[in-house]
Design a protein around this motif. Structure first.
Motif, PDB file in Angstrom:
ATOM      1  N   PRO A 284      23.724  82.098 108.096  1.00  0.00           N
ATOM      2  CA  PRO A 284      23.187  83.603 108.059  1.00  0.00           C
ATOM      3  C   PRO A 284      24.024  84.750 107.927  1.00  0.00           C
ATOM      4  CG  PRO A 284      22.021  82.123 109.430  1.00  0.00           C
ATOM      5  CD  PRO A 284      23.532  81.678 109.138  1.00  0.00           C
ATOM      6  N   PHE A 285      24.154  85.632 107.151  1.00  0.00           N
ATOM      7  CA  PHE A 285      25.040  87.065 107.063  1.00  0.00           C
ATOM      8  C   PHE A 285      24.129  88.241 107.091  1.00  0.00           C
ATOM      9  CE2 PHE A 285      24.619  86.419 102.598  1.00  0.00           C
ATOM     10  CZ  PHE A 285      24.500  87.396 102.128  1.00  0.00           C
ATOM     11  N   ALA A 286      22.946  88.345 106.458  1.00  0.00           N
ATOM     12  CA  ALA A 286      21.884  89.565 106.360  1.00  0.00           C
ATOM     13  C   ALA A 286      20.699  89.236 106.610  1.00  0.00           C
ATOM     14  CB  ALA A 286      22.168  90.192 105.170  1.00  0.00           C
ATOM     15  N   LEU A 287      19.994  89.835 107.438  1.00  0.00           N
ATOM     16  CA  LEU A 287      18.498  90.131 107.303  1.00  0.00           C
ATOM     17  C   LEU A 287      17.770  91.358 106.681  1.00  0.00           C
ATOM     18  CD1 LEU A 287      15.832  89.363 108.778  1.00  0.00           C
ATOM     19  CD2 LEU A 287      16.342  90.617 110.677  1.00  0.00           C
ATOM     20  N   ASP A 288      17.254  90.988 105.615  1.00  0.00           N
ATOM     21  CA  ASP A 288      16.560  91.849 104.774  1.00  0.00           C
ATOM     22  C   ASP A 288      15.374  92.243 105.082  1.00  0.00           C
ATOM     23  OD1 ASP A 288      19.103  92.062 103.406  1.00  0.00           O
ATOM     24  OD2 ASP A 288      18.344  90.777 101.631  1.00  0.00           O
ATOM     25  N   ARG A 289      14.802  93.543 105.042  1.00  0.00           N
ATOM     26  CA  ARG A 289      13.605  93.912 105.198  1.00  0.00           C
ATOM     27  C   ARG A 289      13.429  94.768 103.824  1.00  0.00           C
ATOM     28  NH1 ARG A 289      14.609  94.724 111.071  1.00  0.00           N
ATOM     29  NH2 ARG A 289      13.854  92.944 111.881  1.00  0.00           N
ATOM     30  N   ILE A 290      12.561  94.115 102.902  1.00  0.00           N
ATOM     31  CA  ILE A 290      12.376  94.744 101.463  1.00  0.00           C
ATOM     32  C   ILE A 290      10.806  95.359 101.567  1.00  0.00           C
ATOM     33  CG2 ILE A 290      12.152  94.117  99.260  1.00  0.00           C
ATOM     34  CD1 ILE A 290      14.721  93.343 100.256  1.00  0.00           C
ATOM     35  N   TYR A 291      10.954  96.775 100.946  1.00  0.00           N
ATOM     36  CA  TYR A 291       9.670  97.442 100.729  1.00  0.00           C
ATOM     37  C   TYR A 291       9.536  97.703  99.138  1.00  0.00           C
ATOM     38  CZ  TYR A 291      10.118  98.187 105.877  1.00  0.00           C
ATOM     39  OH  TYR A 291      10.025  97.918 107.144  1.00  0.00           O
ATOM     40  N   ILE A 292       8.509  97.267  98.502  1.00  0.00           N
ATOM     41  CA  ILE A 292       8.352  97.165  97.362  1.00  0.00           C
ATOM     42  C   ILE A 292       6.797  97.460  96.983  1.00  0.00           C
ATOM     43  CG2 ILE A 292       8.046  94.649  97.028  1.00  0.00           C
ATOM     44  CD1 ILE A 292       9.542  95.069  94.225  1.00  0.00           C
TER      45      ILE A 292
END
Length: 244
Positions: free
Chosen positions: A143-151
Motif C-alpha cells: 500500500p502506498f496511498a489511500l484515495d478518497r474520491i468524490y464524484i
C-alpha cells in the motif's frame, strides 16, 4: 559508429546494491542504526568517500535516512517512488512508469456525501447527488496511498464499481464518459496518520503522510471530480521544478 560499449560498474553502485541486499534480507532491519561510516566502510572493504556516495544514493532512493549528529537509520525495504507533479498524470500512470505493478484493494461501498464545500467546488445544484468512496492503491502489492474520491453521480456508470473503480479515474472518464481531464487544482501538505488510516496503509499511528488534494477540470474548465490521496511518506515523493 559511436561507442556503444557497456559502462563499467562503479564501486559506489556495487556498494548500493550490496547494502540493498543486506536490507532486503534483514541483515540490516528497518529501524536499525548502521555502523559509523568508517566502520561500515571497513566491513564493506571500500573507502569512506565511496561509502558516502553510496549512502547518498540510498537516501535518495528512500532506503535510509541520515540524521546529523545522530546516525544513519534503515527506514524501508523498497525504493521510494519519485515523480514530478507539474505534469497531470494519473497516479496509476506515475507508478507504472517506474516499473511497478499497480493494484487496488479495499474499495468501499459508495455513499452519498453531503460535504457542502466539495459540492460547491464541483458546482452541484440541489438535486444532484455526490458519491464518495475509498480505495487503497498498491505498488507491487505494498500500500502506498489511500484515495478518497468524490464524484457526481451523473458521471458514474452502472458498471463503474465493478469495472473501473480499481483503476485510473482519468482513464475511466475518457473511455466511458468522453470527458478529457485537462487540469487540476491541487494542494500538497503533510498530516500525521490517524489510527484508522494507519491501519489501512500498514503504517504506525502518527506516521507522516503526504496529502494530495485535487479538483479535476475538463478541457472546458468544468469541475468534474475531487480526490484526496493520503500517501505513505517513505514510498512516494513528489518534486517540483521551478524556473524563472
Amino acid at each position: 559508429m559511436k561507442n556503444i560499449g557497456i559502462e563499467k560498474e562503479t564501486l559506489s553502485s556495487i556498494a548500493v546494491r550490496t547494502i540493498i541486499d543486506l536490507i532486503e534480507t534483514d541483515v540490516f532491519k528497518i529501524g536499525d542504526k548502521l555502523d559509523a561510516e568508517q566502520k561500515l566502510a571497513d566491513k564493506l572493504n571500500i573507502s569512506r568517500p565511496i561509502l558516502r556516495e553510496a549512502l547518498q544514493i540510498l537516501e535518495l532512493k528512500g532506503y535510509i535516512v541520515r540524521k546529523h549528529g545522530v546516525g544513519t537509520f534503515v527506514i524501508s525495504k523498497t525504493p521510494m517512488l519519485t515523480t514530478g507533479i507539474e505534469k497531470l498524470d494519473s497516479m496509476t500512470d506515475l507508478v507504472m512508469a517506474q516499473n511497478y505493478t499497480v493494484g487496488t484493494i479495499g474499495i468501499t461501498e459508495p455513499k452519498v456525501s453531503s460535504d457542502e464545500s466539495i459540492r460547491e467546488m464541483l458546482g452541484l445544484i440541489d438535486d444532484e447527488s455526490l458519491l464518495s468512496f475509498e480505495r487503497i492503491r498498491t505498488a507491487d502489492n505494498k500500500p502506498f496511498a489511500l484515495d478518497r474520491i468524490y464524484i457526481p453521480e451523473k458521471y458514474v456508470s452502472a458498471d463503474f464499481f465493478t469495472n473501473y473503480a480499481n483503476s485510473s479515474i482519468l482513464s475511466y472518464l475518457s473511455a466511458a464518459q468522453n470527458i478529457q481531464i485537462f487540469s487540476s487544482h491541487c494542494n500538497l501538505f503533510a498530516e500525521n496518520a490517524t489510527a484508522g488510516d494507519a491501519d489501512k496503509l500498514g503504517i504506525k499511528k502518527h506516521d507522516a503522510l503526504q496529502i494530495l488534494e485535487q479538483t479535476f477540470y475538463s478541457n472546458a474548465n468544468d469541475p468534474i471530480f475531487h480526490g484526496k490521496s493520503l500517501i505513505v511518506n517513505n514510498i512516494l515523493k513528489f518534486h517540483i521544478v521551478r524556473r524563472r
